[in-house]
Write a protein that holds these residues in place. Structure first.
Motif, short mmCIF file in Angstrom:
data_model
loop_
_atom_site.label_atom_id
_atom_site.label_comp_id
_atom_site.label_asym_id
_atom_site.label_seq_id
_atom_site.Cartn_x
_atom_site.Cartn_y
_atom_site.Cartn_z
N THR A 235 0.83 -1.21 0.00
CA THR A 235 0.00 0.00 0.00
C THR A 235 0.86 1.26 0.00
N SER A 236 2.06 1.18 0.61
CA SER A 236 2.92 2.37 0.66
C SER A 236 3.75 2.53 -0.61
N GLY A 237 3.76 1.50 -1.46
CA GLY A 237 4.55 1.58 -2.68
C GLY A 237 5.99 1.14 -2.49
N LYS A 238 6.33 0.70 -1.29
CA LYS A 238 7.68 0.17 -1.03
C LYS A 238 7.91 -1.07 -1.89
N ALA A 239 6.84 -1.80 -2.11
CA ALA A 239 6.90 -2.98 -3.00
C ALA A 239 5.83 -2.81 -4.08
N ASP A 240 6.09 -3.42 -5.24
CA ASP A 240 5.09 -3.34 -6.32
C ASP A 240 3.99 -4.37 -6.14
N PHE A 241 4.37 -5.53 -5.59
CA PHE A 241 3.34 -6.54 -5.32
C PHE A 241 3.78 -7.43 -4.17
N GLY A 242 2.80 -8.11 -3.60
CA GLY A 242 3.08 -9.06 -2.54
C GLY A 242 2.71 -10.45 -3.03
N ALA A 243 3.65 -11.39 -2.89
CA ALA A 243 3.37 -12.78 -3.25
C ALA A 243 3.92 -13.63 -2.13
N ALA A 244 3.04 -14.27 -1.37
CA ALA A 244 3.49 -14.95 -0.16
C ALA A 244 2.48 -16.00 0.28
#
Ligand code: GLN
Length: 288
Positions: free
Chosen positions: A125-134
């Motif tokens: 949500t903060s844009g630190k990462a482009d996507f989360g895959a976990a």
């Protein structure tokens, strides 16, 4: 993309003689001037790669050219074998390979950021990462904060107990201490089942399993595939037959980032269609 990613993208652009550094900063433009002489060469490479004629020879060049599309930062929690885990210095697993396959389709590099599971959504949500895959389950609650791609795998929550435990199903969990990984669906489900005061939350599933082995808790509730991995690595643990939930995994992207969402969905659709997703999953979870 965050600063580091931008720097990486810039490096990738330079390496690929700036084939197509779209969406990059003015820094990149400066670098472009330096590399002008080789730009023509790169477009030649691109054409060759596009024709898909000299497969072997052009692979490296094509990869270089593709990397010019930039870098996607993937947030994950590499404590969740077989989906994502450490193998020596490397982070490997199903999600890692799926993300890399998506990156290849999009002509982008994927950089992994390993973090606590409950930091993944904030990172997206903060844009630190482009996507989360976990191995991340789609839930109504998470949909308030992020958008999810199409799903790519099914999962369920299961109960791990010590061999000979008097817990034989979810009904027996009442009044017992359950260990979970903080912020997971297993955490939510267990909290509903036995109440907040009976749930012990750990940063890693592994720590919950250790606590079970040391009799600090009575059971662990976690996703089925990691449960199998943990049980196979320790003596004296069993997984009960009863599944506590049916869940589906998807990739989380920033809310409203439909451009990336659509791109990932298109890549996922192709990877499902051509059997790549099944192949990756079967490699880590052989069919029984
Ligand atoms: N599938 C679970 C969830 O989404 C657990 C994921 C994980 O621990 N990596 O909450």
């Amino acid at each position: 993309m965050k600063k580091k990613a931008l720097a990486l993208a810039l490096a990738a652009c330079m390496a690929a003689s700036l084939a197509a550094c779209s969406g990059s900063s003015s820094e990149t433009t400066a670098a472009a001037t330096d590399a002008e002489t080789t730009a023509a060469e790169t477009s030649a490479e691109e054409t060759t790669a596009g024709e898909e004629t000299e497969a072997e020879e052009t692979t490296a060049e094509a990869a270089e050219t593709e990397a010019a599309g930039g870098t996607l930062v993937m947030a994950t929690n590499a404590e969740f074998e077989p989906w994502e885990y450490h193998d020596g210095d490397a982070i490997v697993g199903i999600d890692v390979e799926i993300a890399q396959a998506i990156g290849e389709k999009l002509g982008m590099d994927v950089e992994i950021e390993d973090m606590a599971f409950d930091s993944i959504i904030p990172a997206v949500t903060s844009g630190k990462a482009d996507f989360g895959a976990a191995g991340m389950t789609v839930t109504e609650d998470r949909l308030q904060s992020v958008d999810f791609t199409d799903t790519y795998a099914d999962a369920s929550q299961v109960i791990i107990v010590k061999e000979g435990s008097d817990i034989t199903g979810s009904a027996d969990l009442v009044g017992k201490k359950i260990g979970v990984q903080l912020g997971t669906t297993g955490d939510l489900l267990s909290t509903d089942l036995v109440g907040d005061e009976n749930v012990e939350r750990y940063n890693k599933g592994f720590e919950a399993v250790q606590a079970l082995l040391q009799d600090k808790i009575d059971a662990v509730v976690i996703d089925s595939a990691p449960a199998k991995a943990f049980v196979s690595q320790s003596e004296g643990l069993v997984i009960l037959d009863e599944a506590l939930s049916q869940e589906e995994y998807a990739i989380a992207v920033k809310k409203g980032n439909t451009e990336l969402l659509d791109k990932i969905n298109a890549a996922l659709a192709e990877l499902k269609e051509d059997g790549t997703i099944d192949e990756i999953i079967n490699k880590y979870i052989p069919a029984e």
